[in-house]
Write a protein that holds these residues in place. Sequence first.
Motif, PDB file in Angstrom:
ATOM      1  N   ALA A   8       0.809  -1.263   0.122  1.00 22.48           N
ATOM      2  CA  ALA A   8       0.070   0.113  -0.019  1.00 22.48           C
ATOM      3  C   ALA A   8       0.729   1.398   0.007  1.00 22.48           C
ATOM      4  CB  ALA A   8      -0.922   0.033   1.189  1.00 22.48           C
TER       5      ALA A   8
ATOM      6  N   TRP B 231      -4.444   2.282  -7.992  1.00 20.54           N
ATOM      7  CA  TRP B 231      -5.722   2.475  -6.940  1.00 20.54           C
ATOM      8  C   TRP B 231      -6.949   2.815  -8.078  1.00 20.54           C
ATOM      9  CZ3 TRP B 231      -7.224   1.471  -2.158  1.00 20.54           C
ATOM     10  CH2 TRP B 231      -8.493   1.925  -1.915  1.00 20.54           C
ATOM     11  N   LYS B 232      -6.718   3.727  -8.618  1.00 21.64           N
ATOM     12  CA  LYS B 232      -7.964   4.218  -9.457  1.00 21.64           C
ATOM     13  C   LYS B 232      -8.517   3.045 -10.677  1.00 21.64           C
ATOM     14  CE  LYS B 232      -7.487   9.172  -8.826  1.00 21.64           C
ATOM     15  NZ  LYS B 232      -6.822  10.504  -9.469  1.00 21.64           N
TER      16      LYS B 232
ATOM     17  N   THR C 270      -8.014  -0.215 -10.649  1.00 20.35           N
ATOM     18  CA  THR C 270      -8.621  -1.126  -9.915  1.00 20.35           C
ATOM     19  C   THR C 270     -10.037  -1.051  -9.333  1.00 20.35           C
ATOM     20  OG1 THR C 270      -6.528  -1.568  -9.100  1.00 20.35           O
ATOM     21  CG2 THR C 270      -8.388  -2.810  -8.040  1.00 20.35           C
ATOM     22  N   LEU C 271     -10.289   0.069  -8.954  1.00 22.02           N
ATOM     23  CA  LEU C 271     -11.641   0.229  -8.493  1.00 22.02           C
ATOM     24  C   LEU C 271     -12.565   0.764  -9.756  1.00 22.02           C
ATOM     25  CD1 LEU C 271     -10.522   0.521  -5.545  1.00 22.02           C
ATOM     26  CD2 LEU C 271     -12.269   1.929  -5.107  1.00 22.02           C
TER      27      LEU C 271
ATOM     28  N   ALA D 119      -6.217  -2.398  -2.858  1.00 28.24           N
ATOM     29  CA  ALA D 119      -7.216  -1.950  -3.829  1.00 28.24           C
ATOM     30  C   ALA D 119      -8.102  -2.915  -4.179  1.00 28.24           C
ATOM     31  CB  ALA D 119      -6.147  -1.278  -5.026  1.00 28.24           C
ATOM     32  N   TYR D 120      -7.592  -3.972  -4.576  1.00 27.06           N
ATOM     33  CA  TYR D 120      -8.352  -5.358  -4.909  1.00 27.06           C
ATOM     34  C   TYR D 120      -9.348  -5.421  -3.627  1.00 27.06           C
ATOM     35  CZ  TYR D 120      -9.906 -10.022  -6.549  1.00 27.06           C
ATOM     36  OH  TYR D 120     -10.679 -10.976  -6.872  1.00 27.06           O
TER      37      TYR D 120
ATOM     38  N   SER E  87     -12.071  -2.743  -3.573  1.00 29.63           N
ATOM     39  CA  SER E  87     -13.183  -2.805  -4.671  1.00 29.63           C
ATOM     40  C   SER E  87     -13.997  -3.817  -4.558  1.00 29.63           C
ATOM     41  CB  SER E  87     -12.003  -3.029  -6.011  1.00 29.63           C
ATOM     42  OG  SER E  87     -11.647  -4.143  -6.392  1.00 29.63           O
TER      43      SER E  87
END
Length: 302
Positions: free
Chosen positions: A149, A157-158, A160-161, A207-208, A211
Amino acid sequence: MPESTSDRAVLTARSIPHMILSDGSTSSMTGPPPPMPHYLTAEGRAIKRFAVEGNAILTGGAGTLALVNARALLEHGLSGLALFDLDPSHSGTEIESLKADFPHAAIHTVKVDVTNAEQLTTSSQLVARQLGSVDILICFAGVVGCTHAVDMSAAEWKRTLDINTTGAFLSAQAVARQMIAQGTGGSILFTASISAHRTNYPQPQAAYNASKAALISLKSSLAAEWAVHGIRVNSLSPGYMDTILNEGDGIEEARRTWAERNPMGRMGVPEELTGIVVLLASGAGSYVNGADFVVDGGQCCF
């Protein structure tokens, strides 16, 4: 910046939209299903109970999980299938096999980016015209990355989401609009993960995990909002599955850890997800709404 008096007046004078829930009457979109025809034999009743009717869209449609479950849906009677994927051609052989094995089903591939709302709307409408309706949506499109992280970029991050969470929402929104226009209702299924329920070990994947946890909440919100339209929304939370994503010498140690921490001592195979998928796509799941199904061999016991 201090809030102005006029801003506060607007805020306190606002009204918010309210959900409309179904009354469950026979004339509503959530009335009880008709009884089984009396003329059916026991075998006929068993077949009809899990019959999958209508047409389905599967996002991430060229991936292993989508193709395995597409085959199961076709085996249970699915009439039409649209596989949405950024590049359907990379599973061309498997898709041609589906077409050969189910010659009476209409099977299409559509190049779609699930982060593009306009593409999703246009493609869903196209499928409805080609097949006659859209009755089932299953969201398999997704990405995973393992990054500490503190080292993760904002872009990772973005992304993945955007794909895993926003992509699932935009897909559901486009298909729900089509189902509402049809007046037929339908079934929507998100692919969440055991990562939505607890932190995986040993790999770092904040991130995963975030999400997929968001999908669990989204599933419940949409199940509440869209039931009045006869649309059921549920999610599937697979554990570690033995696919190409979990192959290679580089993750051998992680695979060993996953197996050692699982009561069943192994990863799952994609076919072990098909029972839940068929259940939720068929009449057998007619009263299942807002549920999440963990299929992980008991990994979440710990």
